[in-house]
Design an enzyme around this catalytic site. Structure first.
Site, PDB file in Angstrom:
ATOM      1  CG  HIS A  11      -0.306   0.208   2.716  1.00  0.00           C
ATOM      2  ND1 HIS A  11       0.302   1.406   3.102  1.00  0.00           N
ATOM      3  CD2 HIS A  11       0.241  -0.880   3.496  1.00  0.00           C
ATOM      4  CE1 HIS A  11       0.950   0.813   4.204  1.00  0.00           C
ATOM      5  NE2 HIS A  11       0.926  -0.331   4.498  1.00  0.00           N
ATOM      6  CD  GLU A  85       2.086  -5.617   7.965  1.00  0.00           C
ATOM      7  OE1 GLU A  85       2.019  -6.753   7.694  1.00  0.00           O
ATOM      8  OE2 GLU A  85       2.772  -4.720   7.614  1.00  0.00           O
TER       9      GLU A  85
END
Length: 221
Positions: A11, A85
């Protein structure tokens, strides 16, 4: 049946990235530089890889980065919580210095590559397994001539790539992490080959000097 190509994209930048704070699973948005990175990176990635399916972590920094790319290739983004994550538990939101001051022994274990016994920190092999399961599940929906683009997070992608290469995420530390909106490119190996995936390229981005990339468009003026 599986996709012939998998691209794993990290990202774009957030305020926590800029402040060197450990994000983990905190759902923080992209900052101004991150939105610029997402657009620039999307253009570069679309020029190299036309995804057949775009899948993202459900955390907004990954989802919004994925949307920027998906617009270029005319696809909608599918979200999957399995691509989140790594959880860093009670360390999330803290800087490296703050963690070292409050948990010096656990911090030393972490920085040496070990598994810190801190509350809520997800083991690397657990992250690797859930990432692999999610990635391969989506890849299996595609054919050998198609490309899966996965938008996820730095630590999670590192563990996934290591596992897809047949290595042990708990002990092997030979892969540098991705910069924001940089990607890893894997190709399926031949039938019966070990490992089943080969790393073609790693930490590829839009081609800006790293200091410019991290600072944003103002650095070019």
């Amino acid at each position: 049946m599986t996709a012939g190509t998998i691209v794993l994209l990290r990202h774009a930048r957030t305020a926590y990235n800029a402040g060197l704070r450990l994000q983990g699973q905190i759902d923080i948005p992209l900052d101004e530089v991150g939105r610029w990175q997402a657009e620039q990176g999307a253009t570069a990635l679309a020029a190299s890889h036309k995804g057949s399916l775009v899948v993202a972590s459900d955390l907004q920094r990954a989802r919004d980065t994925a949307v920027a790319y998906a617009r270029h290739v005319g696809l909608e983004v599918v979200t999957d919580a399995g691509l989140r994550e790594r959880s860093f538990g009670i360390w999330e939101g803290l800087t490296d210095t703050e963690i070292a001051e409050r948990w010096p022994e656990e911090h030393a274990v972490w920085r040496s590559g070990g598994e810190p016994p801190a509350e809520g920190v997800e083991p690397k092999d657990v992250v690797a397994r859930r990432m692999e399961e999610a990635v391969l599940r989506h890849a299996e929906a595609l054919s050998a001539g198609e490309t899966l683009v996965v938008v996820s997070h730095g630590s999670a992608i590192t563990q996934a790539v290591i596992r897809l290469l047949g290595l042990d995420p708990a002990t092997w530390r030979g892969l540098h992490g991705l910069h924001n909106v940089h990607w890893s490119h894997l190709r399926a190996s031949g039938p019966g080959a070990t490992p089943e995936w080969r790393l073609v390229a790693h930490n590829v981005g839009a081609g800006y000097p790293l200091d410019t990339w991290q600072s944003g468009p103002e650095a070019r003026q």
